[in-house]
Design an enzyme around this catalytic site. Structure first.
Site, PDB file in Angstrom:
ATOM      1  N   CYS A 119       0.820  -1.212   0.000  1.00 21.29           N
ATOM      2  CA  CYS A 119       0.000   0.000   0.000  1.00 21.29           C
ATOM      3  C   CYS A 119       0.860   1.270   0.000  1.00 21.29           C
ATOM      4  O   CYS A 119       0.677   2.152  -0.839  1.00 21.29           O
ATOM      5  CB  CYS A 119      -0.949  -0.019   1.196  1.00 21.29           C
ATOM      6  SG  CYS A 119      -0.169  -0.435   2.769  1.00 21.29           S
TER       7      CYS A 119
HETATM    8  N1  LIG Z   1      -4.543  -3.999   4.841  1.00 23.20           N
HETATM    9  C1  LIG Z   1      -4.001  -3.330   3.851  1.00 23.20           C
HETATM   10  O1  LIG Z   1      -4.242  -2.128   3.665  1.00 23.20           O
HETATM   11  C2  LIG Z   1      -3.067  -4.025   2.880  1.00 23.20           C
HETATM   12  C3  LIG Z   1      -2.660  -3.327   1.748  1.00 23.20           C
HETATM   13  C4  LIG Z   1      -1.803  -3.956   0.829  1.00 23.20           C
HETATM   14  C5  LIG Z   1      -1.371  -5.240   1.061  1.00 23.20           C
HETATM   15  N2  LIG Z   1      -1.761  -5.888   2.197  1.00 23.20           N
HETATM   16  C6  LIG Z   1      -1.263  -7.255   2.380  1.00 23.20           C
HETATM   17  O2  LIG Z   1      -2.338  -8.153   2.078  1.00 23.20           O
HETATM   18  C7  LIG Z   1      -2.254  -9.313   2.904  1.00 23.20           C
HETATM   19  C8  LIG Z   1      -3.567  -9.454   3.688  1.00 23.20           C
HETATM   20  O3  LIG Z   1      -3.720  -8.302   4.489  1.00 23.20           O
HETATM   21  P1  LIG Z   1      -5.034  -8.003   5.333  1.00 23.20           P
HETATM   22  O4  LIG Z   1      -4.909  -6.609   5.790  1.00 23.20           O
HETATM   23  O5  LIG Z   1      -6.245  -8.424   4.584  1.00 23.20           O
HETATM   24  O6  LIG Z   1      -4.816  -9.009   6.578  1.00 23.20           O
HETATM   25  P2  LIG Z   1      -5.898  -9.571   7.615  1.00 23.20           P
HETATM   26  O7  LIG Z   1      -7.068  -8.651   7.679  1.00 23.20           O
HETATM   27  O8  LIG Z   1      -5.160  -9.857   8.862  1.00 23.20           O
HETATM   28  O9  LIG Z   1      -6.378 -10.945   6.937  1.00 23.20           O
HETATM   29  C9  LIG Z   1      -5.506 -12.047   6.801  1.00 23.20           C
HETATM   30  C10 LIG Z   1      -6.223 -13.215   6.157  1.00 23.20           C
HETATM   31  O10 LIG Z   1      -5.296 -14.300   6.022  1.00 23.20           O
HETATM   32  C11 LIG Z   1      -5.816 -15.474   6.668  1.00 23.20           C
HETATM   33  N3  LIG Z   1      -4.672 -16.175   7.272  1.00 23.20           N
HETATM   34  C12 LIG Z   1      -3.815 -15.714   8.227  1.00 23.20           C
HETATM   35  N4  LIG Z   1      -2.828 -16.611   8.474  1.00 23.20           N
HETATM   36  C13 LIG Z   1      -3.081 -17.672   7.653  1.00 23.20           C
HETATM   37  C14 LIG Z   1      -2.424 -18.916   7.439  1.00 23.20           C
HETATM   38  N5  LIG Z   1      -1.301 -19.233   8.083  1.00 23.20           N
HETATM   39  N6  LIG Z   1      -2.963 -19.765   6.525  1.00 23.20           N
HETATM   40  C15 LIG Z   1      -4.091 -19.456   5.855  1.00 23.20           C
HETATM   41  N7  LIG Z   1      -4.766 -18.289   6.021  1.00 23.20           N
HETATM   42  C16 LIG Z   1      -4.257 -17.408   6.901  1.00 23.20           C
HETATM   43  C17 LIG Z   1      -6.795 -14.947   7.691  1.00 23.20           C
HETATM   44  O11 LIG Z   1      -7.752 -15.958   7.907  1.00 23.20           O
HETATM   45  P3  LIG Z   1      -8.330 -16.404   9.350  1.00 23.20           P
HETATM   46  O12 LIG Z   1      -9.769 -16.100   9.304  1.00 23.20           O
HETATM   47  O13 LIG Z   1      -8.076 -17.858   9.436  1.00 23.20           O
HETATM   48  O14 LIG Z   1      -7.563 -15.624  10.381  1.00 23.20           O
HETATM   49  C18 LIG Z   1      -7.398 -13.740   6.969  1.00 23.20           C
HETATM   50  O15 LIG Z   1      -8.392 -14.159   6.060  1.00 23.20           O
HETATM   51  C19 LIG Z   1      -1.023  -9.117   3.823  1.00 23.20           C
HETATM   52  O16 LIG Z   1       0.078  -9.762   3.265  1.00 23.20           O
HETATM   53  C20 LIG Z   1      -0.844  -7.595   3.793  1.00 23.20           C
HETATM   54  O17 LIG Z   1       0.490  -7.212   4.048  1.00 23.20           O
HETATM   55  C21 LIG Z   1      -2.601  -5.327   3.112  1.00 23.20           C
END
Ligand SMILES: NC(=O)c1ccc[n+]([C@@H]2O[C@H](COP(=O)([O-])OP(=O)(O)OC[C@H]3O[C@@H](n4cnc5c(N)ncnc54)[C@H](OP(=O)(O)O)[C@@H]3O)[C@@H](O)[C@H]2O)c1
Length: 346
Positions: free
Chosen positions: A150
């Site tokens: 981001c």
């Molecule tokens: N948030 C942002 O603004 C943003 C922007 C750009 C990129 N990103 C990147 O996008 C990715 C997701 O970010 P997010 O903000 O959506 O994170 P998040 O809200 O914490 O969601 C993480 C997801 O991954 C699943 N998960 C976690 N550990 C896992 C594992 N070991 N095996 C399988 N599933 C697993 C979780 O499922 P459960 O229901 O099982 O916990 C949840 O669905 C990250 O790599 C982050 O750095 C985020």
């Protein structure tokens, strides 16, 4: 209809993918995963989807779900993504990974900044950095796209015209960014609870944030020489949005008008970059819920510095919207399909 899978569909970027893809005319979500919510309906975890989808979460077992979709979005934390991305890619699928696992081309840099080994270096070599404004033709031919972080999205788009034209000292970039709390994901974290964030404003990960090498990788490519940047993120007490202010030392005399002309020429045909008129500057509320990156700038003629300001919604152009933009390019859809959201005010 393209069959699409979302791995990590219970997080913020995963649920944002659901929101965007539900209005995409060419795709159908056929599988969505969560470990903690497996068996639950998407609409029961996220009530705003009530009545809009009958999907239920299942476990991420790549061998089991691989046949259910042709295109996989991976919205997992870094390291959790590596193995499944490699499996889907080797199974002949198209993949867009939202984590950092396939962004850094040098696995040693990844291992230094993320503290984990890259176990899939052959697949890493095949990934294309998914910033359409820079790499559209490569994305079109790719089967694995590493969706940018981001902060890097807003920073690189702000820097790109300057670095490409070579009119600033490439060692002078200072990037000061402020992000809403959804940038940290949906997982529980006491430092992000309401009382800790509300009415507060602080810098974090000073000189150590993991997006630094990603910004450096891309700015170095554009500048044609290794570049290091100073990057400081801050946590804003808002849900969504990233405002980045970039400072760079000009190597000659330029006016604000001349540089705005350069930016307008560079981004003129881009559907999601809006270069603002002289005297106007981006505001995160003007891009909220949309895939836009707004850009404004001013030359400080007294100091010889150009100050560029960009604003994105971290969950849309900074994550899921850009991921859908990449899917559109990879799969031959209209690039703006599913992404024509007007920013939401207030
Ligand atoms: N948030 C942002 O603004 C943003 C922007 C750009 C990129 N990103 C990147 O996008 C990715 C997701 O970010 P997010 O903000 O959506 O994170 P998040 O809200 O914490 O969601 C993480 C997801 O991954 C699943 N998960 C976690 N550990 C896992 C594992 N070991 N095996 C399988 N599933 C697993 C979780 O499922 P459960 O229901 O099982 O916990 C949840 O669905 C990250 O790599 C982050 O750095 C985020």
């Amino acid at each position: 209809m393209l069959k699409v899978g979302i791995c990590g569909g219970s997080g913020y970027t995963g649920s944002e993918l659901v929101r965007i893809l539900l209005s995409h005319p060419g795709v159908r979500i056929t599988v969505i995963t969560s470990e903690r919510s497996r068996g639950r309906r998407v609409g029961s975890l996220f009530p705003h989807f009530t009545g809009l989808t009958g999907l239920s979460y299942e476990s991420l077992i790549p061998e089991k779900i691989v046949k259910k979709a042709d295109f996989f979005f991976m919205a997992l934390p870094h390291a959790a993504s590596q193995e499944a991305v490699s499996f889907f890619y080797k199974s002949g699928k198209h993949v867009c990974d939202l984590s950092a696992d396939y962004r850094l081309k040098d696995p040693r840099v990844y291992e230094t900044w993320y503290g984990v080994r890259h176990e899939h270096r052959t697949v890493l070599k095949r990934s294309v950095y998914g910033l359409p404004e820079l790499y559209r033709s490569r994305i079109r031919r790719a089967r694995l796209v590493a969706n940018p972080g981001c902060f890097p999205t807003g920073a690189i788009l702000g820097i790109y015209p300057l670095a490409k034209k070579g009119i600033v000292d490439p060692d002078s970039f200072v990037i000061d960014s402020k992000s809403g709390t959804s940038g940290a994901g949906r997982k529980a974290d006491s430092s992000l609870s309401f009382c800790e964030v509300n009415e507060s404003f602080r810098a974090y990960a000073i000189a150590t944030h993991r997006h630094t090498p990603e910004i450096e990788q891309e700015v170095s490519r554009v500048a044609g020489k290794p570049v290091m940047v100073d990057f400081t993120p801050h946590l804003l007490p808002v849900n969504r949005g990233i405002l980045s202010t970039v400072y760079a030392r000009l190597t000659g005399k330029y006016t604000t008008e001349e540089l705005l002309t350069l930016y307008s020429k560079t981004f003129g045909k881009e559907p999601f970059v809006r270069v603002l008129d002289e005297g106007r500057f981006p505001d995160i509320r003007n891009v909220r819920g949309s895939n836009f990156c707004d850009v404004g700038l001013k030359v400080n003629e007294r100091t010889g510095t150009v100050i560029v300001v960009t604003a994105i919604d971290n969950l849309v152009k900074g994550a899921s919207g850009q991921a859908v933009q990449n899917m559109n390019i990879m799969m031959g859809f209209e690039e703006t399909s599913g992404l024509n959201h007007t920013p939401a005010l207030p």
